[in-house]
Each structure stands twice: as structure tokens, then as C-alpha cells.
Design a protein around this motif. Structure first.
Motif, short mmCIF file in Angstrom:
data_model
loop_
_atom_site.label_atom_id
_atom_site.label_comp_id
_atom_site.label_asym_id
_atom_site.label_seq_id
_atom_site.Cartn_x
_atom_site.Cartn_y
_atom_site.Cartn_z
N VAL A 1 4.70 38.72 -21.41
CA VAL A 1 5.44 38.40 -22.64
C VAL A 1 5.53 36.88 -22.77
O VAL A 1 6.01 36.20 -21.85
N GLN A 2 5.07 36.37 -23.89
CA GLN A 2 5.04 34.93 -24.13
C GLN A 2 5.75 34.63 -25.46
O GLN A 2 5.59 35.37 -26.43
N PHE A 3 6.49 33.52 -25.48
CA PHE A 3 7.22 33.14 -26.69
C PHE A 3 7.12 31.64 -26.88
O PHE A 3 7.41 30.86 -25.96
N ILE A 4 6.66 31.22 -28.05
CA ILE A 4 6.63 29.81 -28.42
C ILE A 4 7.59 29.63 -29.58
O ILE A 4 7.38 30.17 -30.67
N GLU A 5 8.65 28.89 -29.36
CA GLU A 5 9.69 28.76 -30.37
C GLU A 5 9.36 27.67 -31.38
O GLU A 5 8.93 26.57 -31.03
N LYS A 6 9.55 28.00 -32.65
CA LYS A 6 9.54 27.03 -33.73
C LYS A 6 10.82 27.27 -34.53
O LYS A 6 10.90 28.22 -35.32
N LYS A 7 11.79 26.43 -34.32
CA LYS A 7 13.13 26.67 -34.85
C LYS A 7 13.19 26.72 -36.37
O LYS A 7 14.07 27.37 -36.94
N ASP A 8 12.27 26.02 -37.03
CA ASP A 8 12.31 25.98 -38.49
C ASP A 8 11.45 27.06 -39.13
O ASP A 8 11.28 27.10 -40.35
N ALA A 9 10.88 27.96 -38.32
CA ALA A 9 9.96 28.97 -38.85
C ALA A 9 10.69 30.01 -39.68
O ALA A 9 11.73 30.54 -39.27
N ILE A 10 10.15 30.31 -40.85
CA ILE A 10 10.68 31.38 -41.69
C ILE A 10 10.09 32.72 -41.24
O ILE A 10 10.76 33.74 -41.24
N GLN A 11 8.82 32.67 -40.83
CA GLN A 11 8.16 33.86 -40.32
C GLN A 11 7.74 33.63 -38.87
O GLN A 11 7.57 32.49 -38.42
#
Length: 430
Positions: free
Chosen positions: A247-257
Motif C-alpha cells: 500500500v502506497q500513498f503520495i499526499e497532495k494536500k490541495d488535490a480535489i481528486q
């Protein structure tokens, strides 16, 4: 005017044997192989030169792309504008392309203009100069586009997913800014010298062919004296990939989708389970009426589109499920994807659904042979992978005869959750 009766279904006819034409193999005077397929009614010809020159053939994954792209930017005799005019003036079309395994130069032209346009192909192949100004412009433009793409969750997901699937292998090399900065014109020139020679090519010719077309091809492409012929040479893909966190997660805090990728490494086209996995992935997410589309798009409204499919390189392959969903419903979408996979593992596919998918796949297969250029594309998709046209007969038979029990077995063999990489780029919640 009589209106058609729209209350009566049209008569259905079963799809019979697909008629295939085996291209004729010829050898040019310089020993370069030509595969030709003559059919159709239009005085149009497509000539494609294919090379073992994909991105997997160099440590820098950009080398193949830039080498291919720069071929039309200047030769010893003509600049980019003159090359473009030499093609456009005759209503022809010339393109260069590449993928992980191969690079290609493709010309579409009217038969009567082949003697004017084909020499341009030979010139960009044998006399490119990779001019400094055009090189710097191309690199700058593509680097700017790359930086813009880094802000898009879908691009980041696709890039990272390939890296996770094929880490530490030739297919796992991904583009980064360092790759742009370290690449030089010298790299392109050396890659061209090693991979873009007539001695390393096969030529695919399709359309309405006549003796004049054949003579022009022999005269223009058969006169280059090759240094060697090593097209069948394979790279070493024997190395094992290293384990990665599932399980991998790359966060983009401003992402709408949020972009979702779920999948795993599979196998090449000659694997016994390839045809079955094509059918299974279609049921799961391979057409507009698939289970993932009905659930996550139509029922839940989490996404505009979601897909699943099996893809193959020459020496490897993979399964991928991909979508973009609202960041606030990302966790719910993930749960529904795994729920649909679980259903395939626990329950047999209903007969009506399986028949629908059979007809869909057979119809698409039949359509893919509609025309001489399409038929040549089907030949290329097998020949370059060490197969022959019997592959499509076997595929059609597999579609017709596959049973629900086989699909359930495949789901339990290849879709175990612990074997699937899950990647999310964006946000997983509010």
C-alpha cells in the motif's frame, strides 16, 4: 418516409472465423526483411520501420524518446522546416514513435508520391544531425511540460505505479528531472548509431501495393549497406524485482481528486493464462458496461470513468486498475474495487454477462482486422513478441470456450489482495 421499427431487435449473427492474411516476407538487397500485406482499394501505402530501440534499451529512460523525436529536426541536407515541407507538399504524413521495447518511423503516403516521400524517411534515418538549437528547444519544452505534469495526480500515479511494478528492472525506469538534466546530444547520437540502423530494422508495408511501390521500396531502402543485423537480440530481463510495500500513498494536500492505481506484475502474451485474464479484466473493468463502471461510476457516482486491463511488454506484463475519484470518497472507492474483485473470486460469472463479454471481445477482435493497415498492426503485435497469427485464432477460441469456473480460478490465482499493489496519489479523505 417509413420509420424503422425500433421495438424489434436486429437479427444477431454469430461471429465466425476471422479471415487473416499472412504478410509475405521479402528480403531487400541489403538483407533487411520486409513484410508486405497488399489489400484494400485506396491507392495509399503505409511503411513502418521498427527498431529494437525502446526506452528499456538505455539507462536513461528519455534517450529513446528524444532520439526518436529529434530525427525530423535536421539532417545533413535539410533542416526541420524543409523536411516537414518535403512531406506535407505531397499530402503525406510522417511520424516517429517509441515505447518500452521499440521505436518506429512510419510514413503514410499516396502510392504515386512514394518515390518523393520515402527518400525523406531514409534521409532522417541515415543522416540526422541532432542540431543543437532544436535539441535545446525540445528539451526545454518537454522539461516544462514534465514540471507541469508533476502537479497532476493522474500523471504522478502512472509514473510511480510503473516504478513499483517493475522496480530495479529495465521496465521500471521512470522519468525524473535528473534524467532531463543529464541527457546530452552525444547520448542521442550514440543511441542512434547503436539502434537506428537499417541492419537492425524490419520493414512493414501495407496498403494497395503494386510493382512500382515494391521497386521504390527496394531502390530506396534496399541500397543502404548494413553493418550488422541483430533485431532478434533480447535484453537481459532475468533480474528479479525487489519487494515493495503493498500500500502506497503520495499526499497532495490541495488535490480535489485522488488518482488510484491497483495492480500487479503478470506475464507475457505466451502465458497460458493470458487469454483468460484478458476476459476476466474485461468483465471487471474493460468496457463501458463492466462491473467497476456500473458500481463506481453509475451506482455510486464516485468517478467519471474507471478501467481495468492487462498490458504486455515484450518480456513482461501487468494488470492495472485505474481511476480518479473525489478525494472525499477515495476510501469508499477503494473498498468497492476490492469488493468487486472479491465477488469474482467467490461467485461464478452469470451466463448472460459472460455471453455479453464474449460478443464484445469477439466483435472488437474482428474490427481490429478491418483493413490492410489494421491487419498489419495485428501482425506486428504478434511478430515482435515472437508469436504468429495463430495467436488470434487461439484468442478467439479461448473467448468462445472459456467457462465461469475458469474465470473464478483466475480471479483467485491472480487477484489476491495481498499480491496487489495499491497506490493513491492525492488525499484519502476530507
Amino acid at each position: 418516409m417509413i420509420s424503422p421499427d425500433r421495438t424489434t431487435k436486429p437479427i444477431q449473427h454469430p461471429i465466425g472465423t476471422i479471415q487473416m492474411i499472412e504478410p509475405e516476407k521479402l528480403i531487400l538487397p541489403n538483407n533487411v526483411p520486409v513484410y508486405e500485406l497488399s489489400a484494400g482499394t485506396q491507392e495509399l501505402v503505409k511503411i513502418e520501420l521498427v527498431f529494437n530501440a525502446g526506452s528499456a534499451h538505455h539507462s536513461n529512460p528519455l534517450t529513446a524518446a528524444f532520439t526518436s523525436g529529434m530525427l525530423q529536426e535536421g539532417t545533413q541536407k535539410h533542416n526541420a522546416r524543409e523536411i516537414a515541407s518535403a512531406i506535407d507538399d505531397y499530402g503525406a504524413f510522417l511520424e516517429t514513435d517509441h515505447d518500452k521495447d521499440f521505436s518506429a518511423i512510419t510514413l503514410y503516403t499516396l502510392n504515386r508520391h512514394l518515390d518523393k516521400t520515402l527518400p525523406v524517411v531514409r534521409e532522417i534515418l541515415t543522416e540526422p544531425t541532432f542540431p543543437e538549437k532544436e535539441w535545446e528547444i525540445m528539451r526545454s519544452n518537454r522539461l516544462d511540460k514534465y514540471r507541469i505534469n508533476l502537479g497532476k495526480v493522474n500523471y504522478l500515479a502512472g509514473k510511480r505505479f510503473q516504478e513499483l511494478l517493475f522496480n530495479h528492472s529495465r521496465y521500471g525506469s521512470v522519468v525524473n528531472e535528473e534524467a532531463y538534466q543529464s541527457l546530452s546530444r552525444t547520448d542521442l547520437e550514440q543511441f542512434w548509431k547503436e539502434h537506428f540502423r537499417m541492419a537492425d530494422a524490419i520493414v512493414l508495408v501495407s496498403g494497395r501495393l503494386d510493382d512500382q511501390v515494391r521497386e521504390t521500396i527496394r531502390k530506396v531502402l534496399g541500397s543502404t549497406v548494413p553493418l550488422r543485423h541483430s533485431f532478434e537480440k533480447n535484453l537481459d530481463f532475468s533480474g528479479k524485482t525487489h519487494p515493495v510495500e503493498r500500500v502506497q500513498f503520495i499526499e497532495k494536500k490541495d488535490a480535489i481528486q485522488s488518482a488510484i492505481r491497483i495492480g500487479r506484475r503478470l506475464f507475457t502474451k505466451d502465458h497460458p493464462d493470458y487469454f483468460g485474464m484478458k476476459v476476466l479484466s474485461t468483465i471487471l473493468g474493460g468496457y463501458f458496461g463492466s462491473r467497476l463502471m456500473r458500481n463506481i461510476r453509475e451506482d455510486k457516482g464516485y468517478t467519471y470513468g474507471i478501467g481495468a486491463g492487462v498490458a504486455c511488454y515484450r518480456n513482461d506484463g501487468y494488470l492495472a486498475i485505474s481511476t480518479e475519484v473525489g478525494a472525499d470518497v477515495c476510501e469508499q472507492a477503494l473498498a468497492e474495487i476490492y469488493r468487486e474483485i472479491s465477488i469474482l473470486q467467490q461467485e461464478s460469472v452469470p451466463r448472460e454477462e459472460l455471453e455479453l463479454v464474449r460478443n464484445y471481445l469477439l466483435g472488437n477482435l474482428l474490427k481490429s482486422f478491418d483493413g490492410p493497415m489494421e491487419r498489419m498492426d495485428r501482425f506486428k503485435a504478434t511478430h515482435l513478441f515472437g508469436l504468429n497469427l495463430e495467436f488470434y485464432h487461439q484468442y478467439a477460441e479461448a473467448i468462445r470456450n472459456i467457462e465461469a469456473g475458469t474465470l473464478q480460478r483466475l480471479a483467485n490465482t491472480w487477484l489476491q489482495k495481498d499480491d496487489l499493489i495499491e497506490l493513491v496519489v492525492g488525499r484519502k479523505g476530507k
